[in-house]
Design a protein around this motif. Sequence first.
Motif, mmCIF file in Angstrom:
data_model
loop_
_atom_site.group_PDB
_atom_site.id
_atom_site.type_symbol
_atom_site.label_atom_id
_atom_site.label_comp_id
_atom_site.label_asym_id
_atom_site.label_seq_id
_atom_site.Cartn_x
_atom_site.Cartn_y
_atom_site.Cartn_z
ATOM 1 N N VAL A 1 6.350 1.549 -7.638
ATOM 2 C CA VAL A 1 6.124 2.941 -7.240
ATOM 3 C C VAL A 1 5.499 3.763 -8.360
ATOM 4 O O VAL A 1 5.397 4.989 -8.264
ATOM 5 C CB VAL A 1 7.441 3.602 -6.759
ATOM 6 C CG1 VAL A 1 8.005 2.864 -5.564
ATOM 7 C CG2 VAL A 1 8.464 3.706 -7.886
ATOM 8 N N GLY A 2 5.077 3.099 -9.432
ATOM 9 C CA GLY A 2 4.360 3.774 -10.512
ATOM 10 C C GLY A 2 5.214 4.606 -11.439
ATOM 11 O O GLY A 2 4.731 5.565 -12.050
ATOM 12 N N LEU A 3 6.493 4.237 -11.592
ATOM 13 C CA LEU A 3 7.394 5.038 -12.432
ATOM 14 C C LEU A 3 8.084 4.214 -13.511
ATOM 15 O O LEU A 3 9.176 4.572 -13.973
ATOM 16 C CB LEU A 3 8.458 5.715 -11.559
ATOM 17 C CG LEU A 3 7.959 6.802 -10.608
ATOM 18 C CD1 LEU A 3 9.116 7.320 -9.766
ATOM 19 C CD2 LEU A 3 7.324 7.951 -11.390
ATOM 20 N N ALA A 4 7.451 3.146 -13.939
ATOM 21 C CA ALA A 4 8.049 2.290 -14.971
ATOM 22 C C ALA A 4 8.361 3.070 -16.244
ATOM 23 O O ALA A 4 9.344 2.785 -16.935
ATOM 24 C CB ALA A 4 7.119 1.115 -15.283
ATOM 25 N N GLN B 1 7.715 12.445 -7.726
ATOM 26 C CA GLN B 1 8.342 11.360 -8.475
ATOM 27 C C GLN B 1 9.730 11.052 -7.927
ATOM 28 O O GLN B 1 10.129 9.895 -7.812
ATOM 29 C CB GLN B 1 8.412 11.723 -9.948
ATOM 30 C CG GLN B 1 7.065 11.720 -10.644
ATOM 31 C CD GLN B 1 7.125 12.274 -12.053
ATOM 32 O OE1 GLN B 1 7.948 13.147 -12.362
ATOM 33 N NE2 GLN B 1 6.277 11.775 -12.926
ATOM 34 N N GLN B 2 10.477 12.096 -7.557
ATOM 35 C CA GLN B 2 11.803 11.876 -6.979
ATOM 36 C C GLN B 2 11.704 11.096 -5.667
ATOM 37 O O GLN B 2 12.523 10.213 -5.391
ATOM 38 C CB GLN B 2 12.499 13.211 -6.746
ATOM 39 C CG GLN B 2 12.921 13.925 -8.022
ATOM 40 C CD GLN B 2 13.694 15.198 -7.730
ATOM 41 O OE1 GLN B 2 14.761 15.176 -7.128
ATOM 42 N NE2 GLN B 2 13.155 16.321 -8.158
ATOM 43 N N GLN B 3 10.707 11.421 -4.859
ATOM 44 C CA GLN B 3 10.561 10.699 -3.596
ATOM 45 C C GLN B 3 10.168 9.254 -3.843
ATOM 46 O O GLN B 3 10.582 8.355 -3.101
ATOM 47 C CB GLN B 3 9.545 11.399 -2.690
ATOM 48 C CG GLN B 3 9.532 10.889 -1.253
ATOM 49 C CD GLN B 3 10.853 11.045 -0.535
ATOM 50 O OE1 GLN B 3 11.860 10.429 -0.898
ATOM 51 N NE2 GLN B 3 10.870 11.889 0.487
ATOM 52 N N HIS C 1 0.185 13.031 0.098
ATOM 53 C CA HIS C 1 -0.818 11.996 0.364
ATOM 54 C C HIS C 1 -0.535 10.769 -0.488
ATOM 55 O O HIS C 1 -0.627 9.631 -0.011
ATOM 56 C CB HIS C 1 -2.217 12.535 0.071
ATOM 57 C CG HIS C 1 -3.313 11.595 0.436
ATOM 58 N ND1 HIS C 1 -3.772 10.609 -0.425
ATOM 59 C CD2 HIS C 1 -4.039 11.447 1.572
ATOM 60 C CE1 HIS C 1 -4.728 9.919 0.155
ATOM 61 N NE2 HIS C 1 -4.907 10.399 1.371
ATOM 62 N N GLY C 2 -0.162 11.004 -1.752
ATOM 63 C CA GLY C 2 0.148 9.886 -2.641
ATOM 64 C C GLY C 2 1.362 9.106 -2.161
ATOM 65 O O GLY C 2 1.398 7.869 -2.232
ATOM 66 N N VAL C 3 2.371 9.821 -1.673
ATOM 67 C CA VAL C 3 3.573 9.161 -1.165
ATOM 68 C C VAL C 3 3.244 8.346 0.083
ATOM 69 O O VAL C 3 3.737 7.231 0.262
ATOM 70 C CB VAL C 3 4.675 10.203 -0.867
ATOM 71 C CG1 VAL C 3 5.816 9.577 -0.066
ATOM 72 C CG2 VAL C 3 5.213 10.780 -2.170
ATOM 73 N N MET C 4 2.396 8.883 0.943
ATOM 74 C CA MET C 4 2.010 8.165 2.149
ATOM 75 C C MET C 4 1.231 6.891 1.819
ATOM 76 O O MET C 4 1.435 5.842 2.428
ATOM 77 C CB MET C 4 1.174 9.059 3.056
ATOM 78 C CG MET C 4 1.938 10.222 3.655
ATOM 79 S SD MET C 4 3.428 9.670 4.509
ATOM 80 C CE MET C 4 4.008 11.247 5.139
ATOM 81 N N GLU C 5 0.340 6.990 0.852
ATOM 82 C CA GLU C 5 -0.409 5.808 0.430
ATOM 83 C C GLU C 5 0.545 4.758 -0.153
ATOM 84 O O GLU C 5 0.357 3.554 0.047
ATOM 85 C CB GLU C 5 -1.466 6.192 -0.595
ATOM 86 C CG GLU C 5 -2.637 6.970 -0.003
ATOM 87 C CD GLU C 5 -3.733 7.223 -1.010
ATOM 88 O OE1 GLU C 5 -3.409 7.404 -2.195
ATOM 89 O OE2 GLU C 5 -4.911 7.240 -0.605
ATOM 90 N N LEU C 6 1.585 5.241 -0.864
ATOM 91 C CA LEU C 6 2.582 4.326 -1.413
ATOM 92 C C LEU C 6 3.326 3.605 -0.289
ATOM 93 O O LEU C 6 3.530 2.394 -0.349
ATOM 94 C CB LEU C 6 3.566 5.093 -2.293
ATOM 95 C CG LEU C 6 4.774 4.295 -2.792
ATOM 96 C CD1 LEU C 6 4.328 3.119 -3.657
ATOM 97 C CD2 LEU C 6 5.721 5.204 -3.582
ATOM 98 N N ILE D 1 12.113 5.954 -2.560
ATOM 99 C CA ILE D 1 11.493 4.815 -1.872
ATOM 100 C C ILE D 1 11.875 3.510 -2.566
ATOM 101 O O ILE D 1 12.209 2.519 -1.917
ATOM 102 C CB ILE D 1 9.962 4.992 -1.823
ATOM 103 C CG1 ILE D 1 9.603 6.154 -0.882
ATOM 104 C CG2 ILE D 1 9.287 3.700 -1.354
ATOM 105 C CD1 ILE D 1 8.145 6.544 -0.924
ATOM 106 N N ALA D 2 11.838 3.518 -3.898
ATOM 107 C CA ALA D 2 12.236 2.320 -4.650
ATOM 108 C C ALA D 2 13.685 1.961 -4.351
ATOM 109 O O ALA D 2 14.026 0.785 -4.170
ATOM 110 C CB ALA D 2 12.044 2.569 -6.145
ATOM 111 N N ARG D 3 14.554 2.975 -4.297
ATOM 112 C CA ARG D 3 15.966 2.728 -3.981
ATOM 113 C C ARG D 3 16.125 2.140 -2.579
ATOM 114 O O ARG D 3 16.939 1.241 -2.352
ATOM 115 C CB ARG D 3 16.758 4.025 -4.094
ATOM 116 C CG ARG D 3 18.256 3.876 -3.803
ATOM 117 C CD ARG D 3 18.953 5.218 -3.786
ATOM 118 N NE ARG D 3 18.367 6.109 -2.786
ATOM 119 C CZ ARG D 3 18.644 7.407 -2.699
ATOM 120 N NH1 ARG D 3 19.478 7.964 -3.557
ATOM 121 N NH2 ARG D 3 18.072 8.153 -1.771
#
Length: 230
Positions: free
Chosen positions: A137-140, A154-156, A186-191, A160-162
Motif C-alpha cells: 500500500v506504499g507505506l513501508a 495514508q490512514q485508509q 482516486h489513489g485509494v481506488m487505484e490501490l 486496507i492493509a489491515r
Amino acid sequence: MSQVVTETMVRVENVHKSFGRGAGVVHALRGVSFEVPRGELVALKGRSGSGKTTLLNIVGGLDTPDEGLIEVGGRDLAGLDEEGLLALRRDHIGFVFQSFGLIPILTAAENVGVPMRLRREDPRAREERVELLLSLVGLADHAGQRPTELSGGQQQRVAIARALANNPSLLIADEPTGQLDAETGHGVMELLRAVVRSENVTALVATHDATLLDLADRVLELSDGEIVEV
C-alpha cells in the motif's frame, strides 16, 4: 467429502430486509439477487439510504436477511452459528470502512498486525506479512507512525492493509473514500484495483465515487431496494 465450489465468491438470491413495523416499516432490500465471481471488483452505487450498507452487512455476516440466500465462498451463511460467522469474518473476509477504524495508540504496523494477533500467528510470520502489506500500500516508510501522524489517505491505506492481513478471499468496503478529497480518493481506488489483481481477492465496494465506477469490473445499482446492473 465434497469440495467447496469457489468459482462464484458471492451469491445473493432473493434477499429481503426490512426495518421497523407497521406503517413505519422501511423495506431496505426487495428481492436482491446477483453473483460475484472470484477475482472481480464490483461497485455498488445508489443514493444515500438505498440499502448499500445493509447489503454489505448481510454479505459480510454482520446482519441477517429476513429471507433469501447468502453464500460466500460456497458457504451458506444461514447454516453458520455465531461462532461460524465469527470465523468466516476473521478468516475469509476483510472489511474497510469510511471511518478508517484504526487504533490510535498503535503504530501503522501494529494496526495491520492486529488481525494476525487475534489468530495467534507466529510473530516472525506476522512481522513479515505486515512488512509486505505496508509495502503493497506504499507505506513501508511509515510503519512506526501512529494514525494521528498520518494523512487521511495514508490512514485508509493502513486500513486496507489491515483488511488484507489474514489473506481474505473477499474484501468488503463501505464508502472507503467518503472522508477523502478527490485526488486522495482516486489513489485509494487505484490501490483497491491493484489489490484485487495482486492478491487475487474479490471486492464488493459501495461508493458514490465516480472514479471507482470506472475502475470496477462491474457496477450494480440499488434503487428502491432492488438491484439493476448498469
